[in-house]
Scaffold this motif. Structure first.
Motif: not given
Length: 264
Positions: A92-96, A107-110, A115-117, A121-128
């Protein structure tokens, strides 16, 4: 005392309101209020005092906040370690991100490559804001974040990925349009159009002018860089923004850019 109750408590304490806390943990305001009542009943003390626009931690709440953050960090670390045993592809990877440009461009490119690799995996993205994202890392709610430096917090490792610079922008009609630089004292006499308080750029602007001993005349506070650029284009005032956000407009002649003396 349940993990979900502690997460709800920390979310409210850090965001300042029950409404914002509920949004952070993805529950209704009624549900988060119930969790806090259950928590208070269990510990036998109130953790919040409600004020007109925000909540205030009680003494018991302040003690619980330190403990709750520690418990949540340990809980999430245990889950991560167990997930690693099952293989990194199911982690799991949680990114802000405090940067709209990162969210829009890099970030979309990263994430596509991740996702390919690691397709499972569970990936979550947030902002602040940078400040709120650092608090979420310390609380164990995020794993990594793109923020503005410096970060004044123990236990946070930082790495500089890119650099930008604050510049002043004005309409080509402005009387000082032909200048290349401008001082903090000259800017203090202008009608300024800035981002909202609490944002990363505004925090850096306020710090810079406070150190210069200058009081600003803020005519507008807007939430989006695009809105600031448009107002300045119409000669409604002078803006202060990151250089990267106005390169196109300056090159096209829609705006003029001034280097701010003493700003990095």
């Amino acid at each position: 005392m349940e993990i979900r109750q502690l997460r709800a408590f920390v979310a409210i304490a850090e965001s300042g309101t029950f409404t914002a806390g509920a949004l952070r943990v993805h529950v209704t305001q009624a549900a988060i209020s119930m969790q806090i009542r259950q928590l208070e009943n269990e510990i036998g003390a109130r953790v919040f005092v409600r004020a007109p626009r925000h909540v205030i931690l009680t003494e018991a709440g302040e003690h619980l906040l330190r403990r709750a953050r520690h418990i949540l960090r340990e809980h999430d670390a245990a889950l991560d370690e167990i997930a690693e045993l099952a293989g990194a592809e199911r982690g799991r990877l949680r990114i802000g991100s405090a940067s709209a440009m990162v969210l829009t461009d890099q970030l979309p490119v990263i994430l596509t490559e991740l996702r390919k690799q690691h397709p499972a995996a569970e990936i979550a993205v947030g902002s602040g804001t940078s400040e709120s994202l650092v608090e979420q890392i310390l609380a164990g709610e995020l794993d990594i974040a793109f923020v503005s430096l410096p970060v004044d917090a123990r236990g946070i490792q930082t790495e500089r990925l890119s650099e930008d610079q604050l510049v002043a922008i004005a309409s080509p009609k402005h009387k000082l349009a032909k200048q290349k630089t401008i001082s903090a004292y000259t800017l203090a006499g202008e009608r300024l159009i800035l981002g909202e308080r609490g944002g990363n750029t505004r925090r850096l602007i306020d710090q810079f002018f406070a150190q210069a001993g200058v009081t600003l005349h803020v005519a507008m506070e807007l939430s989006r860089q695009a809105a600031i650029r448009r107002m300045v284009e119409e000669d409604m005032g002078v803006g202060i923004v990151p250089l990267q956000s106005v390169r196109d407009e300056v090159e096209k002649g829609k705006l003029v850019r001034w280097w701010i003396e003493g700003a990095e």
